[in-house]
Design an enzyme around this catalytic site. Structure first.
Site, PDB file in Angstrom:
ATOM      1  CG  HIS A  28      -1.819   1.174   1.310  1.00  0.00           C
ATOM      2  ND1 HIS A  28      -3.099   1.163   0.802  1.00  0.00           N
ATOM      3  CD2 HIS A  28      -1.639   2.421   1.822  1.00  0.00           C
ATOM      4  CE1 HIS A  28      -3.659   2.346   0.989  1.00  0.00           C
ATOM      5  NE2 HIS A  28      -2.793   3.124   1.620  1.00  0.00           N
ATOM      6  CD  GLU A  29       1.671   3.554   3.607  1.00  0.00           C
ATOM      7  OE1 GLU A  29       1.929   4.628   3.017  1.00  0.00           O
ATOM      8  OE2 GLU A  29       0.618   3.367   4.237  1.00  0.00           O
ATOM      9  CG  HIS A  65       0.425   6.178  -0.756  1.00  0.00           C
ATOM     10  ND1 HIS A  65      -0.629   6.664  -1.488  1.00  0.00           N
ATOM     11  CD2 HIS A  65      -0.118   5.577   0.343  1.00  0.00           C
ATOM     12  CE1 HIS A  65      -1.767   6.364  -0.874  1.00  0.00           C
ATOM     13  NE2 HIS A  65      -1.473   5.701   0.229  1.00  0.00           N
TER      14      HIS A  65
END
Length: 419
Positions: free
Chosen positions: A18-19, A22
């Site tokens: 998920h990170e 980003h």
């Protein structure tokens, strides 16, 4: 210990990807990423590489990517403050010392009058002879304070300087990578284990149960039930479960021959609801192949996306009880139970959790990725962004409410599993 290791691997992988979404899209947009963190709270491990600090933190409840220009990231020098400057060969400031005692004879000291470390990149002030001097600041200048060093972030490297599309994609990339991760996990299961065909082939007939009494044998391929053609095992199982005590006529294929039989599912009860059972066991046949695995990955990702979205809709409309929600404790407990069934079950569970994490983060709630995307939508409609102070306050309230929700859900988990 197996549960702990399984939980750390599964949850850590979901948060990491998920990170990573980003992070990669921030880099692609030219945004300076100050920290890539797994976990919250005190730092356990920290490695500085380039302009980014990579950390693992104590509380395994998520992670974050800290980008330049967000929240309290602004670096400013107050007028009248005494700073030390180290000038490079290009006559630009490359190091700024906020400590008053610097043991370096090459450092120049001055009392700041004005400065801009974002756009114009300069420092102006009075040197030790009282002369007003001005220095240009390098785009890669570093500020040193109390043993900590911070890279300055020129405005064009900050999150807010980027286009609306670039910012939106950077935020959306987190949930997107969770969906991509789920697809690749399902794909790997298909490659390694094979893709289930779900053909209605009887694997094993239980002695003494209705299926054996009716004459069913191992390997029978169910073709028709009460005149309805059967394509998948799920169709067959649903008819049996919905027909307790009802006579059903079956047509099966047995080594190329068509065999007719009548069976009456026995009636069982669970949680006050009756259902039928005939006493057969099932293991789906599998097919292997890269194309089949890719198709399986896509189909399973879409199926679970729809299922989780549907459950979320039921929760919003009140069809599903709030008590059905699980937090970290519930996920930890479930992960341990799933891990006992083998690596493929654990992989499947990780893929489902990844989709769930992606969907939950896209909810239009403050402090979540979906909440930030909602502010970008308002910006697109208004033609200008909402004031950072107002948006920050909304997200702060959202964080408080989410923490409260987390506490409630965790308490529900504790009561469910330990009392």
């Amino acid at each position: 210990m197996e549960t702990v290791i399984s939980f750390i691997i599964v949850f850590g992988t979901l948060v990491f990807f998920h990170e990573l979404g980003h992070f990669l899209f921030a880099k692609k947009a030219g945004i300076m990423v100050r920290e890539f963190a797994i976990g919250f709270g005190p730092k356990i491990i920290g490695i500085q590489k380039g302009e980014t600090l990579y950390t693992v933190r104590l509380l395994p409840l998520g992670g974050y990517v800290r980008m330049a220009g967000e929240d309290f990231d602004t670096v400013a020098l107050q007028a009248g403050y005494r700073v030390g400057l180290l000038i490079n060969a290009a006559n630009e400031v490359e190091k700024i010392y906020l400590n008053r005692n610097v043991a370096n004879p090459d450092v120049l000291f001055l009392e700041t009058e004005s400065s801009d470390l974002e756009k114009e990149l300069f420092i102006e002030g009075y040197d030790e002879e009282g002369q007003l001097v001005r220095y240009n600041v390098s785009r890669k200048a570093v500020i040193y304070e109390k043993g900590q060093k911070t890279l300055i972030a020129p405005y064009d490297r900050q999150f807010e300087s980027k286009s609306l599309g670039g910012r939106a994609m950077t935020i959306f990339a987190g949930p997107l990578f969770n969906f991509i991760l789920a697809f690749f996990i399902f794909l790997m299961i298909g490659l390694l284990q094979g893709v289930p065909t779900y053909e209605p082939v009887i694997t094993n007939v239980v002695s003494g149960d209705p299926a054996q009494v009716a004459g069913m044998k191992d390997g029978d391929f169910v073709k028709v039930v009460d005149g309805k053609p059967i394509e998948t095992w799920q169709e067959f199982a649903e008819i049996i479960q919905n027909s307790p005590g009802i006579l059903l006529q079956l047509e099966v294929d047995r080594n190329g021959d068509s065999v007719m039989m009548d069976v009456v599912p026995k009636t069982l009860e669970e949680k006050g609801k009756e259902y039928g059972q005939i006493g057969v066991k099932y293991t789906s046949p599998v097919e292997k192949g890269a194309l089949k695995a890719v198709q399986h990955g896509a189909e399973e990702t879409i199926v679970w996306f729809k299922r989780i979205a549907d459950l979320l809709g039921q929760l919003v409309t009140g069809q599903l009880s709030f008590d059905a929600l699980s937090g970290p404790v519930g996920i930890y407990q479930a992960t341990g139970e799933v891990a006992q069934h083998g690596i493929y079950s654990l992989m499947n569970w990780a893929a489902i959790l990844s989709i769930n994490l992606g969907i939950m983060n896209l909810l239009p709630l403050p402090a979540l990725d979906g909440g930030r995307l909602l502010f970008f939508l308002f910006e697109a409609i208004r033609g200008k962004p909402i004031a950072k102070q107002k948006e920050g306050m909304v997200h702060f309230v959202g964080i408080v409410l989410l923490m409260l929700l987390m506490l409630i859900v965790t308490w529900n988990d504790i009561q469910r599993f330990f009392f």
